[in-house]
Design an enzyme around this catalytic site. Structure first.
Site, PDB file in Angstrom:
ATOM      1  CD  GLU A   1       0.250   0.954   3.184  1.00  0.00           C
ATOM      2  OE1 GLU A   1      -0.264   2.124   2.919  1.00  0.00           O
ATOM      3  OE2 GLU A   1       1.139   0.939   3.968  1.00  0.00           O
TER       4      GLU A   1
ATOM      5  CD  GLU B   1      -1.269   7.030   9.339  1.00  0.00           C
ATOM      6  OE1 GLU B   1      -1.645   7.537  10.372  1.00  0.00           O
ATOM      7  OE2 GLU B   1      -0.421   6.057   9.388  1.00  0.00           O
TER       8      GLU B   1
ATOM      9  CG  LEU C   1      11.360  -2.066   1.863  1.00  0.00           C
ATOM     10  CD1 LEU C   1      12.419  -3.248   2.310  1.00  0.00           C
ATOM     11  CD2 LEU C   1      10.538  -1.813   3.380  1.00  0.00           C
TER      12      LEU C   1
ATOM     13  CG  ASN D   1       7.258   4.346   2.881  1.00  0.00           C
ATOM     14  OD1 ASN D   1       6.870   5.308   2.305  1.00  0.00           O
ATOM     15  ND2 ASN D   1       6.912   3.316   3.387  1.00  0.00           N
TER      16      ASN D   1
ATOM     17  CG  PHE E   1      13.607   7.291  -3.481  1.00  0.00           C
ATOM     18  CD1 PHE E   1      14.272   6.091  -2.829  1.00  0.00           C
ATOM     19  CD2 PHE E   1      13.738   7.729  -4.888  1.00  0.00           C
ATOM     20  CE1 PHE E   1      15.242   5.572  -4.034  1.00  0.00           C
ATOM     21  CE2 PHE E   1      14.575   6.752  -5.553  1.00  0.00           C
ATOM     22  CZ  PHE E   1      15.500   5.842  -5.305  1.00  0.00           C
TER      23      PHE E   1
ATOM     24  CB  CYS F   1       5.762   3.369   6.726  1.00  0.00           C
ATOM     25  SG  CYS F   1       4.461   2.263   6.929  1.00  0.00           S
ATOM     26  CG  PHE F   2       8.913   7.918   6.145  1.00  0.00           C
ATOM     27  CD1 PHE F   2       8.141   7.339   5.266  1.00  0.00           C
ATOM     28  CD2 PHE F   2       8.795   9.462   6.263  1.00  0.00           C
ATOM     29  CE1 PHE F   2       7.524   7.689   4.429  1.00  0.00           C
ATOM     30  CE2 PHE F   2       8.146   9.540   5.038  1.00  0.00           C
ATOM     31  CZ  PHE F   2       7.444   9.131   4.139  1.00  0.00           C
TER      32      PHE F   2
END
EC number: 1.1.1.22
Length: 479
Positions: A156, A160, A216, A219, A221, A271-272
């Protein structure tokens, strides 16, 4: 067709709600072992705040969208099973602090194998390390009892605060699968679901590893851009340049573009950091230390930015904040979400509390319980299912949580803006100034206020990457 999604969190809930809305002919079930979470999805008070989510859920719930704790029933009936469980960073053992912990993923895969009576397509929806699909495939095939499982990776790319918009009109939908006849057929099946509303040219089909790594990489970048502009913000302060002007000029270059170039107190979100740590670990495991060190630096700059902000606050207030009251405006990691995972506010608040400051915190979407939990929890604990997290933590005594910015700022020595909520732009800062201790300090970690206006009112203002107030020049921050 029947779809089931294991995991009713930030990814599973909204994604399945939109699939149900756009595909009225498909029955969608979202399952989770947490009864409190499922009850919330079935109530008027959804467990997550996301603009537009309420309307989507209410339109479909009990028609073709169901939320249930009966995990095994819905998994066994489904044709397609999405797995959207937590993949936290390991806190102990091999790869601690970097590698992803696939405990929840593996138990989901074993359960799917146990309860399945018909062929299934299993879709990775959580952010997982590259080659997870291979491991999951082994578990499923070794326990298959003659049932055929196809594994797809469908990462995904939701942001947010705009998740529903992102689902309605995605930049791309990525589907990775095996390059076998069975794999290709599975890709086509999932593609047909998204094709109900996503133009075909936006659905990209790749092999499994490319799909896993693309998430991956995307995120990493994005986080790298934030760390790049934050690194520049430190240089701007040292030289008298204005980071907003610099990033505007840089962003006008069409090769670079203007997005993700706002200097701030640092990036947050679930996530980052996790994905970069994961990327670092994969690079190290594959004998690529130079590549690993390159990505590590993105996180180092982010940590530096947060500690620099705290140092600036302490040094400008006569090198002590002990016993002083600070209003903290905003605790979520960005506006339009109630999510506090890895929010820079945690490290800033802990830095001030470590120097014995008193905090009064206001965020329009974050509860007192969540703030107290975040300030007492160990790093990475947040990413485990709620029933495995420490129970009601001992509250931090120097922290009060209030429901109004004016209440938070009353009698404060300083104000810290840590989330860019729109309402913080329009506060009556004259009223705030009049009710504060003097000299009144404002530390803007999101560059939301009009610095000149506030200085005219009488504030001493520190805004990230902006030319420094003469007061701050006299009291340099010790890095």
């Amino acid at each position: 067709m029947k779809i089931c999604c294991i995991g009713a969190g930030y990814v599973g809930g909204p994604t399945m709600a939109v699939i149900a809305l756009k595909c009225p002919d498909i029955q969608v079930a979202v399952v989770d072992i947490s009864a409190s979470r499922i009850n919330a999805w079935n109530s008027d008070q959804l467990p997550i705040y996301e603009p537009g989510l309420d309307e989507v859920v209410k339109q479909c719930r009990e028609k073709n969208l169901f939320f249930s704790t009966d995990v095994e029933k819905h998994v066994s009936e489904a044709d397609v099973v999405f797995v959207s469980v937590n993949t936290p960073t390991k806190t102990q053992g091999l790869g601690a602090g970097k590698a992803a912990d696939l405990t929840y993923w593996e138990s989901a895969a074993r359960m799917i194998a146990d309860v399945s009576k018909s062929d299934k397509i299993v879709v990775e929806k959580s952010t997982v390390p590259v080659k997870t699909a291979e491991a999951i495939e082994k578990i499923l095939t070794h326990n298959s009892k003659g049932i055929n499982f196809q594994i797809l990776s469908n990462p995904e790319f939701l942001a947010e605060g705009t998740a529903i918009q992102d689902l309605f009109a995605p930049d791309r939908v990525l589907i990775g699968g095996r390059e076998t006849p069975g794999g290709k057929k599975a890709i086509e099946t999932l593609k047909s679901v998204y094709a109900h509303w996503v133009p075909e040219e936006r659905i990209i089909c790749t092999n499994l590893w490319s799909a896993e790594l693309s998430k991956l990489a995307a995120n990493a970048f994005l986080a790298q851009r934030i760390s790049s502009v934050n690194a520049m913000s430190a240089l701007c302060e040292a030289t008298g340049a204005d980071v907003s002007q610099v990033s505007h000029a840089v962003g006008k270059d069409t090769r670079i573009g203007p997005k993700f170039l706002n200097a701030s107190v640092g990036f947050g979100g679930s996530c980052f950091q996790k994905d970069i740590l994961n990327l670092v670990y994969i690079c190290e495991c594959n004998g690529l230390p130079e590549v690993a060190n390159y990505w590590k630096q993105v996180i180092k700059v982010n940590d530096y930015q947060k500690s620099r902000f705290v140092n600036r606050i302490v040094s400008s207030m006569f090198n002590t904040v002990s016993g002083k009251k600070f209003a903290v405006l905003g605790f979520a990691f960005k506006k339009d979400t109630g999510d506090t995972r890895e929010t820079p506010a945690i490290d800033v608040c802990k830095g001030l509390l470590g120097d014995k400051a008193r905090l009064s915190i206001y965020d329009p979407q974050v509860s007192e319980d969540q703030i107290q939990r975040d300030l007492t929890m160990k790093k990475f604990d947040w990413d485990h299912p709620i029933h495995l997290q420490p129970l009601s933590p001992t509250a931090v005594k120097q922290v009060s949580v209030v429901w109004d910015a004016y209440e938070a700022t009353k009698d404060a020595h300083g104000v810290c803006i840590l989330t860019e909520w729109d309402e913080f732009k329009n506060l009556d800062y004259k009223r705030i100034y009049d009710n504060m201790q003097k000299p009144a300090f404002l530390f803007d970690g999101r560059n939301v206020v009009d610095v000149q206006k506030l200085r005219q009112i009488g504030f001493i203002v520190y805004s990230i990457g902006k030319p420094l107030d003469s007061w701050l020049k006299d009291m340099p921050a010790v890095a």
